[in-house]
Design an enzyme around this catalytic site. Structure first.
Site, PDB file in Angstrom:
ATOM      1  CB  SER A 154      -0.872   0.023   1.262  1.00  0.00           C
ATOM      2  OG  SER A 154      -1.536   1.263   1.374  1.00  0.00           O
ATOM      3  CE1 TYR A 187      -4.015  -2.305   5.246  1.00  0.00           C
ATOM      4  CE2 TYR A 187      -3.344  -0.038   4.798  1.00  0.00           C
ATOM      5  CZ  TYR A 187      -3.810  -1.265   4.353  1.00  0.00           C
ATOM      6  OH  TYR A 187      -4.063  -1.442   3.010  1.00  0.00           O
TER       7      TYR A 187
HETATM    8  P1  NAI Z   1     -11.233  -6.061   0.820  1.00  0.00           P
HETATM    9  O1  NAI Z   1     -11.476  -5.939   2.274  1.00  0.00           O
HETATM   10  O2  NAI Z   1     -12.400  -5.976  -0.102  1.00  0.00           O
HETATM   11  O3  NAI Z   1     -10.444  -7.400   0.466  1.00  0.00           O
HETATM   12  C1  NAI Z   1      -9.585  -8.040   1.346  1.00  0.00           C
HETATM   13  C2  NAI Z   1      -9.911  -9.512   1.295  1.00  0.00           C
HETATM   14  O4  NAI Z   1      -8.985 -10.227   2.107  1.00  0.00           O
HETATM   15  C3  NAI Z   1     -11.308  -9.798   1.830  1.00  0.00           C
HETATM   16  O5  NAI Z   1     -11.984 -10.658   0.961  1.00  0.00           O
HETATM   17  C4  NAI Z   1     -11.021 -10.492   3.156  1.00  0.00           C
HETATM   18  O6  NAI Z   1     -12.014 -11.420   3.536  1.00  0.00           O
HETATM   19  C5  NAI Z   1      -9.714 -11.186   2.841  1.00  0.00           C
HETATM   20  N1  NAI Z   1      -8.996 -11.549   4.054  1.00  0.00           N
HETATM   21  C6  NAI Z   1      -8.764 -10.771   5.143  1.00  0.00           C
HETATM   22  N2  NAI Z   1      -8.120 -11.476   6.064  1.00  0.00           N
HETATM   23  C7  NAI Z   1      -7.930 -12.718   5.561  1.00  0.00           C
HETATM   24  C8  NAI Z   1      -7.333 -13.891   6.062  1.00  0.00           C
HETATM   25  N3  NAI Z   1      -6.790 -13.920   7.287  1.00  0.00           N
HETATM   26  N4  NAI Z   1      -7.314 -14.989   5.276  1.00  0.00           N
HETATM   27  C9  NAI Z   1      -7.854 -14.972   4.049  1.00  0.00           C
HETATM   28  N5  NAI Z   1      -8.454 -13.879   3.530  1.00  0.00           N
HETATM   29  C10 NAI Z   1      -8.482 -12.768   4.279  1.00  0.00           C
HETATM   30  O7  NAI Z   1     -10.188  -4.934   0.474  1.00  0.00           O
HETATM   31  P2  NAI Z   1      -9.289  -4.600  -0.798  1.00  0.00           P
HETATM   32  O8  NAI Z   1      -9.253  -3.136  -0.854  1.00  0.00           O
HETATM   33  O9  NAI Z   1      -9.687  -5.363  -1.985  1.00  0.00           O
HETATM   34  O10 NAI Z   1      -7.875  -5.080  -0.270  1.00  0.00           O
HETATM   35  C11 NAI Z   1      -7.040  -6.004  -0.928  1.00  0.00           C
HETATM   36  C12 NAI Z   1      -5.611  -5.692  -0.550  1.00  0.00           C
HETATM   37  O11 NAI Z   1      -5.290  -4.382  -1.039  1.00  0.00           O
HETATM   38  C13 NAI Z   1      -5.353  -5.659   0.954  1.00  0.00           C
HETATM   39  O12 NAI Z   1      -4.092  -6.248   1.226  1.00  0.00           O
HETATM   40  C14 NAI Z   1      -5.301  -4.171   1.254  1.00  0.00           C
HETATM   41  O13 NAI Z   1      -4.522  -3.886   2.383  1.00  0.00           O
HETATM   42  C15 NAI Z   1      -4.685  -3.637  -0.024  1.00  0.00           C
HETATM   43  N6  NAI Z   1      -4.881  -2.224  -0.253  1.00  0.00           N
HETATM   44  C16 NAI Z   1      -6.137  -1.692  -0.427  1.00  0.00           C
HETATM   45  C17 NAI Z   1      -6.294  -0.335  -0.628  1.00  0.00           C
HETATM   46  C18 NAI Z   1      -7.631   0.310  -0.794  1.00  0.00           C
HETATM   47  O14 NAI Z   1      -7.717   1.550  -0.769  1.00  0.00           O
HETATM   48  N7  NAI Z   1      -8.707  -0.442  -0.982  1.00  0.00           N
HETATM   49  C19 NAI Z   1      -5.144   0.567  -0.673  1.00  0.00           C
HETATM   50  C20 NAI Z   1      -3.879  -0.090  -0.499  1.00  0.00           C
HETATM   51  C21 NAI Z   1      -3.773  -1.438  -0.303  1.00  0.00           C
END
Ligand code: NAI
Length: 253
Positions: A148, A162
């Site tokens: 990120s 985070y």
């Molecule tokens: P999201 O919350 O929609 O997706 C994250 C997914 O990871 C969810 O489906 C969740 O159930 C799953 N997850 C969480 N903990 C888990 C575990 N212990 N085991 C298996 N699955 C698990 O959010 P998003 O935005 O799609 O995030 C995806 C990645 O992108 C994350 O690593 C997040 O930190 C990163 N990110 C997101 C940003 C944003 O603005 N949306 C910005 C920078 C990074």
């Protein structure tokens, strides 16, 4: 040629929604057989798999909490059996918690954040390397970690924990890339900025993008698919000379 015939096998952690789901769908279009990992929401993971299968791709949904070592080893073993040896890993699963200042954070919260974001990514990378490494009988592969821009911005007043976990992901990317470069494995990362997904609900501010978008040079939040395109490029042979690198997908932030 079907996805199975060209042997591109991808595991996307946290693939049931957001950036992970967009990555799974785009990868399937590009010929990967895709393991869509999810933690709890089986229905959402099944929807992603169904939409891939309906478009002629190949995917399966697999439950595993990446924070738990035995579930990670089981996840990779199941992929071995059902899709074949993994050739690509996207360490996408990640969490954040309610916005708060560091002086209010307890150890339990810090442990949850680091257990999933850092240890989960390490464990999945370990399982991938064990299978991909040419020194261990594998045929190589590529790993993309989802970091990120928080790693360099620090997320003050929101979630420094985070941000620090993503800093660790950046260091994992640099170190592991050098460690396995001569074993046929490339390791890179994307650093998304403000992307419009449901993760912001967990921070307590579903409309966070609306509040912060004016601070982004491109004046808007990003879309999950825009991050997926960068991930798929890093996984592809077009990026064959790219390792230990970062693509910021952050609108200039
Ligand atoms: P999201 O919350 O929609 O997706 C994250 C997914 O990871 C969810 O489906 C969740 O159930 C799953 N997850 C969480 N903990 C888990 C575990 N212990 N085991 C298996 N699955 C698990 O959010 P998003 O935005 O799609 O995030 C995806 C990645 O992108 C994350 O690593 C997040 O930190 C990163 N990110 C997101 C940003 C944003 O603005 N949306 C910005 C920078 C990074």
């Amino acid at each position: 040629m079907s996805a199975h015939e060209n042997n591109k096998v991808l595991i996307v952690t946290g693939g049931s929604r957001g950036i992970g789901a967009a990555t799974a769908c785009l990868a399937a279009q590009q010929g990967y057989a895709v393991a869509v990992n999810y933690r709890r929401n089986q229905a959402a993971a099944n929807r992603v798999v169904q939409s891939i299968n309906q478009s002629g791709g190949q995917a399966i949904a697999l439950a595993a909490d990446v924070a738990l070592e035995h579930e990670v080893t089981q996840l990779f073993a199941t992929v071995d059996d059902q899709l074949g040896t993994v050739t690509a890993l996207v360490n996408n699963a990640g969490i954040l918690e309610s916005q708060m200042r560091v002086h209010r954070m307890d150890a339990a919260r810090l442990q949850r954040i680091f257990q999933t974001n850092v240890i989960g990514s390490f464990l999945c990378a370990r399982e991938a390397v064990r299978r991909m490494s040419t020194q261990q009988g594998g045929t190589g592969g590529a790993i993309v970690n989802v970091s990120s821009v928080a790693a360099r911005l620090g997320s003050p007043g929101e979630y420094v924990d985070y941000a620090a976990s993503k800093g660790a992901i950046d260091t994992l990317t640099i170190g592991l890339a050098k460690e396995v470069a001569h074993e046929g494995i490339r390791v890179n990362a994307v650093r998304p900025g403000f992307i419009d997904t449901d993760i912001h609900v967990a921070g307590g501010e579903p409309d966070r993008i609306e509040r912060v978008k004016a601070s982004v040079p491109l004046q808007r939040g990003g879309k999950a698919i825009e991050v997926a395109h960068a991930i798929l490029w890093l996984l592809s042979t077009a990026a064959a000379y790219t390792t230990g690198s970062f693509i910021d997908v952050a609108g200039g932030k």
